[in-house]
Motif scaffolding. Structure first.
Motif, short mmCIF file in Angstrom:
data_model
loop_
_atom_site.label_atom_id
_atom_site.label_comp_id
_atom_site.label_asym_id
_atom_site.label_seq_id
_atom_site.Cartn_x
_atom_site.Cartn_y
_atom_site.Cartn_z
N GLU A 186 4.85 22.31 -35.91
CA GLU A 186 4.95 21.10 -36.71
C GLU A 186 3.58 20.49 -36.97
OE1 GLU A 186 7.55 18.23 -38.62
OE2 GLU A 186 8.14 20.00 -37.48
N GLY A 187 3.27 20.23 -38.23
CA GLY A 187 2.02 19.55 -38.58
C GLY A 187 0.83 20.45 -38.81
N CYS A 188 0.90 21.70 -38.36
CA CYS A 188 -0.27 22.58 -38.51
C CYS A 188 -0.62 22.81 -39.97
CB CYS A 188 -0.02 23.92 -37.80
SG CYS A 188 -0.01 23.80 -36.01
N GLY A 189 0.38 22.82 -40.84
CA GLY A 189 0.13 23.02 -42.26
C GLY A 189 -0.57 21.84 -42.93
N GLU A 190 -0.68 20.72 -42.22
CA GLU A 190 -1.30 19.54 -42.82
C GLU A 190 -2.81 19.71 -43.02
OE1 GLU A 190 -0.01 16.37 -40.32
OE2 GLU A 190 2.06 16.53 -41.00
N ILE A 191 -3.39 20.71 -42.35
CA ILE A 191 -4.81 20.99 -42.62
C ILE A 191 -4.95 21.49 -44.05
CG2 ILE A 191 -6.84 22.27 -41.87
CD1 ILE A 191 -5.72 20.33 -39.78
N LEU A 192 -3.98 22.30 -44.52
CA LEU A 192 -4.00 22.75 -45.91
C LEU A 192 -3.76 21.59 -46.86
CD1 LEU A 192 -2.13 26.19 -45.99
CD2 LEU A 192 -4.57 25.76 -46.35
N ASP A 193 -2.87 20.65 -46.48
CA ASP A 193 -2.66 19.44 -47.29
C ASP A 193 -3.97 18.69 -47.45
OD1 ASP A 193 0.04 20.05 -47.37
OD2 ASP A 193 0.57 18.66 -45.75
N PHE A 194 -4.69 18.57 -46.34
CA PHE A 194 -5.97 17.85 -46.37
C PHE A 194 -6.95 18.55 -47.30
CE2 PHE A 194 -10.30 17.20 -44.88
CZ PHE A 194 -10.37 15.82 -44.81
N LEU A 195 -7.04 19.87 -47.20
CA LEU A 195 -7.97 20.61 -48.06
C LEU A 195 -7.62 20.42 -49.53
CD1 LEU A 195 -8.41 23.99 -46.14
CD2 LEU A 195 -10.15 22.25 -46.52
N MET B 257 -3.12 23.83 -56.62
CA MET B 257 -4.34 24.40 -56.03
C MET B 257 -4.06 25.21 -54.77
SD MET B 257 -7.06 23.98 -57.76
CE MET B 257 -8.09 24.65 -56.47
N ARG B 258 -2.89 25.03 -54.16
CA ARG B 258 -2.60 25.66 -52.87
C ARG B 258 -2.76 27.19 -52.91
NH1 ARG B 258 0.19 23.67 -48.33
NH2 ARG B 258 -0.65 21.73 -49.15
N PRO B 259 -2.17 27.90 -53.87
CA PRO B 259 -2.34 29.36 -53.88
C PRO B 259 -3.79 29.80 -54.04
CG PRO B 259 -0.53 28.69 -55.32
CD PRO B 259 -1.27 27.45 -54.93
N LEU B 260 -4.56 29.05 -54.82
CA LEU B 260 -5.97 29.40 -55.03
C LEU B 260 -6.78 29.18 -53.75
CD1 LEU B 260 -6.53 27.80 -58.56
CD2 LEU B 260 -6.00 30.18 -58.01
N ILE B 261 -6.48 28.10 -53.04
CA ILE B 261 -7.17 27.83 -51.78
C ILE B 261 -6.85 28.90 -50.76
CG2 ILE B 261 -7.27 26.23 -49.81
CD1 ILE B 261 -6.84 23.95 -51.82
N ILE B 262 -5.58 29.25 -50.65
CA ILE B 262 -5.16 30.28 -49.68
C ILE B 262 -5.81 31.62 -50.00
CG2 ILE B 262 -3.19 31.62 -48.85
CD1 ILE B 262 -1.51 29.04 -49.22
N ASP B 263 -5.86 31.95 -51.29
CA ASP B 263 -6.49 33.21 -51.70
C ASP B 263 -7.96 33.23 -51.31
OD1 ASP B 263 -6.50 35.78 -53.30
OD2 ASP B 263 -7.96 34.63 -54.45
N ALA B 264 -8.66 32.11 -51.53
CA ALA B 264 -10.08 32.02 -51.17
C ALA B 264 -10.28 32.13 -49.66
CB ALA B 264 -10.66 30.71 -51.69
N LEU B 265 -9.38 31.53 -48.89
CA LEU B 265 -9.48 31.60 -47.43
C LEU B 265 -9.36 33.03 -46.93
CD1 LEU B 265 -7.28 28.54 -46.37
CD2 LEU B 265 -9.76 28.71 -46.17
N GLY C 283 4.09 26.01 -49.65
CA GLY C 283 4.21 24.67 -50.20
C GLY C 283 2.97 24.22 -50.95
N GLY C 284 2.84 22.91 -51.11
CA GLY C 284 1.66 22.35 -51.74
C GLY C 284 1.73 22.30 -53.24
#
Length: 437
Positions: A352-361, A313-321, A309-310
């Motif tokens: 539920e909700g764990c993905g919201e850390i990525l939303d925050f980032l 920027m989401r794919p770029l953030i995940i790749d960096a992580l 989702g997201g």
């Protein structure tokens, strides 16, 4: 400074400096005995919310259930009622809570006793040592200082002793269970600890987590004290993440569907703030790649939907992580800690909700934390990310529970918290409540 817990992350220079200052007070010739508060100082749990332990008890309670309310609702209500009856927390005991719980729920005496046993078993199972407190305790023993542990727990003395033994504190010299002191108050522990310390007030060093009762009180009585702030308080005040999440789930955050998220945040507090460290400007992760990896990559790994989702920027953030060494170290530490404390027991509750850390980032990442991604993002991507970042709407730091009811929801819509009309209204209601009491 600490026992080897198997983590790749080690305390920062700032954390080491704080510990060294505390250790120097124990080594001082002016110190003849050291008293430790048990809760939050020597022993912690992997939970971030008061309700978390009770959510693990819902299945067992369903065997005895007689009404519509959940075990968690009734257990919290019984504890609040017990506190009102006793007036001071140290007088509240598990037996009293369950006496009230039995009346509220209609549960049988056998069911009541079974739930008490289960709660004691669970708190023993989930309790683990705070490494900073344990290191200070071991130092006191090595320096041949007399050690006194003070427990203000609601749990019976045998459960307290089992927890201490399981956590590696079996060599203490004396134990004070405050609820066993006749007519105990919030200050009763001091005289009992001083009496059992075998030394004068001037030679007693106390280590606790409350400014009022663990710092100011001993000083007034003539002793020296050190503040070891609870890990959850340090985590809450270190950044905006918890306020961001609680704001998004203002009325249902206590439900079991968020249990995994609660536990992830509780583990993060223990991982990052076991040894105290202060908030760093313009950062929600203290500028630490391991902390970012533990919470950011760790929580995301539990929620596959968040990975897909997201925004842009989401794919770029995940790749960096996935590429940074420190972040990967934090992710490894997360997996180890999650397995050590919960194994597979959280899987049935979902993520539920764990993905919201990525939303925050993606939406709110602070500038110092974005710097951790710089080696893996283009200059153009960093500029676009910086331009899109906004200040999150957060729930202000507060130790008070948010109650879920229709009146609160209507009030929030008509008069948002913080507005002049809302403040005036709440002031009037507060005065009326005091008169009724």
């Amino acid at each position: 400074m600490y026992s080897d817990n198997g983590f790749k992350r080690r305390p920062s220079a700032e954390q080491s400096a704080v510990f060294d200052k505390m250790a120097a007070e124990i080594r001082s010739t002016r110190c003849g005995a050291v008293s430790f508060k048990m809760q939050d100082v020597l022993v912690i749990t992997p939970f971030s919310e008061e309700c978390d332990l009770f959510l693990f008890m819902e299945k067992e309670y369903s065997l005895f259930k007689t009404g519509k309310k959940s075990f968690t609702e009734l257990r919290l209500a019984a504890q609040e009622a017990a506190l009102r009856k006793c007036e001071v927390y140290p007088r509240v005991t598990l037996d009293l809570i369950y006496d009230i719980f039995a009346k509220l729920s209609g549960i049988s005496p056998e069911g009541r006793d079974r739930m008490i046993r289960l709660e004691c078993e669970l708190i023993e199972h989930f309790s683990f040592p705070r490494e900073c407190g344990k290191s200070l305790f071991r130092l006191a023993k090595a320096e041949k200082k007399r050690t006194v542990i003070i427990s203000e727990s609601i749990y019976p003395a045998e459960t307290v002793r089992s927890i201490l033994e399981n956590c590696g504190y079996g060599s203490y010299d004396e134990l004070v269970v405050v609820s066993e002191i006749k007519n105990c108050t919030a200050e009763s522990w001091y005289e009992a600890a001083l009496s059992k310390s075998g030394t004068s007030a001037g030679k007693l060093l106390h280590i606790g987590g409350s400014v009022a009762f663990d710092v100011e009180l001993p000083i007034i009585k003539g002793s020296k004290s050190l503040l070891l702030v609870p890990t959850m308080q340090l985590m809450e005040k270190s950044g905006r993440i918890l306020g961001y999440i609680r704001k998004k789930h203002l009325y249902d955050y206590d439900s079991s569907k968020y249990l995994a998220l609660h536990c992830v945040l509780g583990l993060y507090a223990a991982y990052a703030f076991d040894f105290p460290q202060n908030k760093k400007a313009l950062s929600d992760f203290c500028g630490d790649g391991c902390m970012l990896g533990f919470l950011g990559a760790g929580a995301a790994a539990l929620d596959e939907k968040a990975l897909a989702g997201g925004g842009k920027m989401r794919p770029l953030i995940i790749d960096a992580l996935k590429r940074d060494e420190k972040i990967l170290d934090g992710l490894d530490d997360f997996r180890k800690m999650l397995d050590d404390h919960f194994g597979c027991s959280l899987e049935k509750y979902g993520c539920e909700g764990c993905g919201e850390i990525l939303d925050f980032l993606e939406e709110c990442c602070a500038s110092a934390d974005r710097e951790l991604f710089r080696p893996y993002l283009s200059t153009d991507s960093l500029k676009k990310w910086s331009a899109s970042v906004k200040e999150p709407e957060i729930l202000p730091f507060s130790g008070k529970k948010q109650k879920d009811n229709a009146l609160n929801r209507i009030a929030d819509k008509m008069f948002p918290p913080g507005t002049k009309v809302r403040n005036i209204t709440e002031g009037i209601l507060a005065k009326g409540h005091k008169k009724q009491r």
